[in-house]
Design an enzyme around this catalytic site. Structure first.
Site, short mmCIF file in Angstrom:
data_model
loop_
_atom_site.label_atom_id
_atom_site.label_comp_id
_atom_site.label_asym_id
_atom_site.label_seq_id
_atom_site.Cartn_x
_atom_site.Cartn_y
_atom_site.Cartn_z
N ASP A 62 40.21 30.06 29.74
CA ASP A 62 39.51 31.23 29.23
C ASP A 62 40.16 32.50 29.77
OD1 ASP A 62 38.61 30.90 31.81
OD2 ASP A 62 36.52 31.37 31.36
N ASP A 101 39.05 25.23 28.49
CA ASP A 101 37.90 25.83 29.18
C ASP A 101 36.75 26.04 28.21
OD1 ASP A 101 38.58 26.15 31.84
OD2 ASP A 101 39.32 28.20 31.62
N GLU A 199 39.64 27.22 43.26
CA GLU A 199 40.29 28.52 43.16
C GLU A 199 39.94 29.39 44.36
OE1 GLU A 199 40.02 30.38 39.34
OE2 GLU A 199 40.73 32.31 40.06
N1 LIG Z 1 46.55 36.40 34.52
C1 LIG Z 1 45.52 35.75 35.10
N2 LIG Z 1 45.77 34.98 36.19
C2 LIG Z 1 44.78 34.30 36.80
O1 LIG Z 1 45.05 33.59 37.80
C3 LIG Z 1 43.46 34.39 36.26
C4 LIG Z 1 43.26 35.19 35.13
N3 LIG Z 1 44.29 35.87 34.57
N4 LIG Z 1 42.04 35.31 34.55
C5 LIG Z 1 40.97 34.44 34.98
C6 LIG Z 1 41.03 34.21 36.42
C7 LIG Z 1 40.75 35.44 37.25
N5 LIG Z 1 41.54 35.16 38.43
C8 LIG Z 1 41.76 36.06 39.46
C9 LIG Z 1 41.75 37.40 39.20
C10 LIG Z 1 42.00 38.31 40.20
C11 LIG Z 1 42.27 37.87 41.48
C12 LIG Z 1 42.54 38.86 42.57
O2 LIG Z 1 42.47 40.04 42.32
N6 LIG Z 1 42.88 38.44 43.77
C13 LIG Z 1 43.29 39.33 44.86
C14 LIG Z 1 42.14 39.62 45.79
C15 LIG Z 1 41.78 38.50 46.73
C16 LIG Z 1 40.77 38.93 47.80
O3 LIG Z 1 40.43 40.08 47.89
O4 LIG Z 1 40.34 38.05 48.55
C17 LIG Z 1 44.45 38.72 45.59
O5 LIG Z 1 45.25 39.48 46.16
O6 LIG Z 1 44.61 37.48 45.58
C18 LIG Z 1 42.28 36.51 41.74
C19 LIG Z 1 42.02 35.60 40.71
C20 LIG Z 1 42.25 33.92 38.29
N7 LIG Z 1 42.36 33.76 36.86
C1 LIG Z 2 43.15 29.91 36.35
C2 LIG Z 2 42.72 28.67 35.66
C3 LIG Z 2 42.25 27.61 36.60
C4 LIG Z 2 41.66 28.97 34.62
O1 LIG Z 2 40.51 28.59 34.71
C5 LIG Z 2 42.07 29.77 33.48
O2 LIG Z 2 43.26 30.01 33.27
O3 LIG Z 2 41.17 30.20 32.74
MG LIG Z 3 39.23 29.55 33.32
#
Ligand SMILES: Nc1nc(=O)c2c([nH]1)NC[C@@H]1CN(c3ccc(C(=O)N[C@@H](CCC(=O)O)C(=O)O)cc3)CN21
Ligand SMILES: CC(C)C(=O)C(=O)O
Ligand SMILES: [Mg+2]
Length: 281
Positions: A62, A101, A199
């Site tokens: 998704d 998803d 995750e």
């Molecule tokens: N392009 C993309 N990649 C993804 O991995 C992903 C998506 N979209 N969309 C759905 C979810 C959302 N996800 C995400 C989105 C943002 C962060 C993020 O901003 N992480 C930061 C902050 C971590 C923290 O503060 O602890 C990082 O630096 O990892 C992580 C997973 C993983 N998934």
């Molecule tokens: C990041 C993966 C696990 C997911 O759920 C997605 O791509 O939507």
């Molecule tokens: Mg997903």
């Protein structure tokens, strides 16, 4: 890939035809201690490339909400928007196990709603399994889908559809919350999940859960001790605009290459260099 690999030959190993990936191979790979990879895919063309590359499991995530439709979160995307994408991936990937998803709002109400949504995905797309977010709280949904013959991948830890409830994009399971994560992992396994995505959880905890479970764990930001890894392909191929999460490794700069190709094409058209005689009738 080893002789005993359940997934079969690599693309260069043309003597042996590759076997199609099936649900039972996931358990086999865990038993064999074989680490494997999962990538997202959202269309026929990329699914074909990943299938040819030997990626055993493709996820129509998704995350299409973000990378296909341009939404900020995964909350707005609907099953109606996902289904055509899943169809394309299934057609492009004859060997991979295709997981789709279920979208936010399509399974939380209970087993009946989950069954309606997953049945629709199965009838309309040819996907082999569905993925839903949540641990203990969706165990009934997992059990019902499994009983109906719909394999389920669970997704615990940071569950993006609950971003508002979790207070942002942050690591889950630190400190006392670790016990809940372990309980969630056990609950989804007991409910019949074929694998569990974890995750953004601390690597040690993910390793501990991986050793405790009999089903494979698939990490994204969960360290190096899970049975498998998953990434969004646009992130790992350098196709995502802007900042990516810490768990992303960029394996290529496809976005940069594509931009250059578009610029060169436009330039050659402007200069009258394309099309040349070899492209003309
Ligand atoms: N392009 C993309 N990649 C993804 O991995 C992903 C998506 N979209 N969309 C759905 C979810 C959302 N996800 C995400 C989105 C943002 C962060 C993020 O901003 N992480 C930061 C902050 C971590 C923290 O503060 O602890 C990082 O630096 O990892 C992580 C997973 C993983 N998934
Ligand atoms: C990041 C993966 C696990 C997911 O759920 C997605 O791509 O939507
Ligand atoms: Mg997903």
């Amino acid at each position: 890939m080893s002789e005993t690999s359940v997934y079969g030959a690599t693309p260069t190993d043309s003597a042996k035809p590759r076997r199609a990936m099936r649900v039972h191979h996931l358990a086999q790979m865990k038993a064999d201690g074989e680490k494997w990879s999962m990538l997202t895919a959202y269309d026929y063309s990329t699914a074909r490339i990943f299938d040819e590359a030997g990626i055993p499991v493709l996820l129509v995530g998704d995350s299409a909400a973000n990378v296909v439709y341009g939404y900020d979160t995964t909350i707005p995307v609907t099953l109606d928007e996902m289904i055509p994408l899943i169809r394309g991936v299934v057609r492009g990937a004859p060997h991979a196990l295709v997981v789709a998803d279920l979208t936010f709002g399509s399974y939380e109400a209970g087993p009946r709603q989950a069954l309606e949504s997953a049945t629709r995905v199965f009838k309309e797309t040819g996907a082999h399994a569905v993925k839903i977010e949540g641990g203990e709280r969706v165990a009934d949904q997992i059990a019902t889908l499994t009983a109906a013959g719909i394999p389920v991948v669970a997704h615990i830890g940071f569950t993006p559809q609950s971003v508002n409830g979790l207070g942002g994009f942050r690591v889950q399971g630190r400190g006392d919350a670790g016990d809940q994560l372990i309980a969630d992992a056990i609950a989804v396994q007991e409910a019949g999940a074929i694998a569990v995505v974890m995750e953004m959880v601390p690597a040690d905890l993910a390793g501990q859960i991986t050793r405790k479970l009999t089903i494979p764990t698939v990490g994204i930001g969960a360290g190096n001790e899970t049975d498998a890894q998953v990434l969004v392909w646009q992130d790992m191929a350098g196709f995502t605009h802007g900042k990516t999460a810490k768990f992303v490794k960029r394996f290529a700069d496809v976005g940069g290459d594509l931009r250059k190709a578009a610029e060169q094409y436009a330039d050659e058209v402007r200069r009258g260099a394309f099309p040349g005689p070899e492209h003309s009738y």
